[in-house]
Structure formats: C-alpha cells, structure tokens
Design an enzyme around this catalytic site. Structure first.
Site: not given
Ligand SMILES: *[C@@H]1O[C@H](CO)[C@@H](O)[C@H](O)[C@H]1NC(C)=O
Ligand SMILES: *[C@@H]1O[C@H](CO)[C@@H](O)[C@H](O)[C@H]1NC(C)=O
Ligand SMILES: *[C@@H]1O[C@H](CO)[C@@H](O)[C@H](O)[C@H]1NC(C)=O
Length: 359
Positions: A152, A264
C-alpha cells in the site's frame, strides 16, 4: 493426494459434499483457494467451530496471517527480532499443508513504535528497512510461497503515500526493500516470489496505472525482481468492479510480466441487516471477482480476508458494516458456522466452469 472421479451431473450434490472450493480451484488450474486468518492471536484460536473450518483442506489450500507476520510483532526493539507468533501461525498452516502468502514486510501501519519515536537520517532508516527485509525472509525461508514486500505505498490519486518511510527516504525505501529481498533469496537459494500488494487497483484507473508505472515498470526497468501484484479486493456490495474490468486489469498487469492474485477478498454491506436484494447482489459481486480470477491465466489464486463474519476485520474497522465473508455464525462465536449457500455455490461454479479450458 486427492483422486477425482467423474460422476454424472445429477450427482452434483454429492460432489459438493466431497469437494470444496480449493479442490475446484485446483481442477480449474489455479494454484490455490485460501483464506487469511487472525491466528494465533484473536479469539478464533479458541473457537473449535471456526478452527474446524480453517482446517478444512477441501475448501482451503492456502493461508495468510492477518496480523502476526507484520513488523510490529517481529521487531519489538530495534535490532531485536521475535518471530514466535509468526512461527505459531506457520505451524497451523503446515499442519494442513497450506501454501503461505507471507504478509507483509514494509507497510505504513502496524510497524514498531520505536520507528515513530526515532529521529531518522535517510541512511539509518534505509538500514532498518534492509535489516527487516533480510532477517524476516531469512527466518521464514522457503516456507513462504511469496512475500508482500511493500504494501500500500500509493495513494488513490496516484501519488506516493506520505508514510514515515516516504517522508524520510522518498521512494528509495521501495527499491531498497525489493533489492534486499532479491539479494536475500538469491544468497540463500530460496524459491520465494516477491509481490507488491494494494487496494483500489482491482480495476483500470488512476491508481492501477500509477502502480503499473511507479512500482512495476520502475522496478523492472532497474532490473529489480518483482514477480506478482496482489489485488486486495475489499469490495462493497453493489460497488464491486465488473467481471470484465477486473479481467482487463489482470491482463494489464500480466502484460508487464507479473502474475496476479486476489489477496484480501471480502464484500461488505454498508449497513445491517441486509435486504434480500443486497444478498443477491453480494452473490453477483463474489461471482464477478472469483470468475475474473478463474478466467484469467495470470491470476494464480484467491484469498478471502477471513472466511467467517465473526472474525472479519470489517465490524471493528467500519462500525455498523459487515456480512462480508462467505460463512457466519448465527449463534455468535463458539457456535456452528453456516455457509452463505449462494456465495459458496458461486465460488464453486466459477471454478467448475473453467475446468478443462486451460485458463
Ligand atoms: C486444527 O488444526 C490444528 C493444527 O493441526 C489443531 O491443533 C487443531 O486442534 C485443529 N482444530 C480443529 C477444530 O480441527
Ligand atoms: C509525512 O509528511 C506529510 C507532509 O509533510 C505529513 O503531513 C505527514 O504527517 C508525515 N507523515 C509521517 C508519518 O511522518
Ligand atoms: C457468474 O458469472 C458467470 C459468467 O458471467 C455466469 O455465467 C453465471 O451465471 C454467474 N453466476 C451467478 C450466481 O451470478
């Protein structure tokens, strides 16, 4: 070793009992279908109903530690490494012979507190990054199918995220992390793939393009190893990208020479309880995502971000939201799980449709 037998169509109910989602994923040519789990911390470890499902090797062939491999647990003091919680997770995974996606090495959250309280020079912080990467990859070795090396690092608007790592070192921490990972696996002769993992890059757009330019092409241009991109896929009912756009996106990444994985997956409701229409839409959203992976050769596998609503991260992070996973416990923790039949069938069928197609 699982032996697959061919049964007539009318026996599909029996097949569903015999085979789980991972079985179908593998028959469709995928490496795995898996789930993240918040083990051994969190309450799930003491919930025998949850654990029996976690141990169901028909449904799952892969797992990811939700938390315990993160930096905050592994280096409580500068230079003092403690992998004991991660090792406990590895034992649970290995008992089921699950493939491990190891998550993660460098992230702007859940890193040790001493990083925030130290006054860094660029070189000193880069050295800390190198050491984290090297010690951790060395410790786990070939147990990990892959590592999410940097997690991220890009904002939704396509700029670099202003984490402490970026603020002190600029984008150099990213190249240093991957270079160190590459050197460590080469030195030790490991067979570990290096991934970049992020959200809002599951469909073509500003952020996906930025990750392609600033991470994938940039590392490749410098001859730094990057093998895969993790598409997190934390979706919202009714706002999940279409099957076509997810497939286009996987193809866009694949054209740059990386594999992809859904890392995810969950599809949450913004308010509870759900209407019947929302439940129907949730099945379509799961189907769009799983089918996109099933039909894309570059997508090697899918990981749920937990499989049971009780232990999902959503209700504590987004208060009032939830119902995001394929299983739930009508009676709450420590009671039997129920599958959401429509979602489960959509997952199985998405892979079943692909069997024999060579994708
Ligand atoms: C799940 O597997 C772990 C590891 O083998 C084992 O310790 C645990 O007892 C199992 N739990 C259930 C409920 O199957
Ligand atoms: C990074 O820098 C930005 C801009 O100066 C600042 O807003 C942010 O708080 C900094 N973040 C960290 C973690 O140091
Ligand atoms: C899932 O998508 C496939 C491919 O478009 C479609 O054939 C199938 O009917 C869909 N299933 C559900 C449950 O939406």
């Amino acid at each position: 070793m699982k032996v697959y037998i061919i049964l007539p169509m009318f026996a599909s109910a029996i097949l569903t009992a015999l085979y789980g989602i991972d079985d179908y994923a593998k028959r469709a040519g995928k490496m795995y279908f898996g789930t993240a789990a918040n083990l051994p911390t969190g309450g799930a470890i003491n919930d025998k109903y949850y654990m029996a499902h976690f141990n169901n090797t028909q449904n799952f062939g892969q797992t990811t530690a939700t938390n315990v491999m993160k930096w905050i647990y592994a280096e409580p003091e500068r230079g003092v490494f403690d992998f004991s919680l991660g090792d406990d997770f590895v034992r649970l995974a290995e008992a089921n012979e699950y493939i491990l996606r190891c998550h993660n090495l460098i992230w702007h959250e859940q890193y040790p507190g001493w990083i925030d309280t130290t006054d860094w020079t660029k070189n000193a912080l880069l050295e800390v990054v190198r050491r984290r990467v090297k010690e951790t990859i060395t410790h786990y070795g070939d147990i990990c199918y892959c590592w999410d090396v940097v997690n991220e690092a890009i904002n939704d608007d396509g700029t670099y995220r202003q984490s402490i790592f970026y603020n002190v070192t600029g984008p150099e921490y990213i190249t240093v992390a991957y270079k160190t990972a590459q050197r460590t696996i080469a030195e030790l002769g490991l067979n570990v793939k290096l991934y970049y993992n992020d959200y809002n890059i599951e469909y073509p757009g500003t952020k996906a393009t930025a990750v392609q330019e600033m991470i994938v092409k940039s590392l490749k241009k410098s001859n730094i190893q990057l093998d895969g991109v993790g598409l997190e896929s934390h979706f919202i009912i009714g706002e999940t990208p279409s099957m076509a756009s997810q497939m286009q996106n996987m193809a866009d990444f694949a054209s740059l020479g990386v594999e992809t994985a859904i890392t995810e997956l969950d599809v949450r409701a913004l308010s509870l309880p759900l209407t019947q229409a929302q439940k129907t839409q949730q099945i379509i959203d799961y189907n769009n995502t799983i089918s996109a992976c099933a039909m894309s050769k570059s997508c090697i596998g899918t990981t749920l971000w937990d499989f049971d609503d009780t232990y999902s991260w959503i209700p504590s992070t987004y208060v009032g939201e939830g119902y995001a996973t394929p299983w739930y416990q009508p009676g709450g923790a420590n009671t039997p799980l129920k599958k959401k039949r429509g979602i489960y069938a959509a997952l199985v069928n998405a892979f079943n449709r692909q069997i024999g197609t060579g994708k």
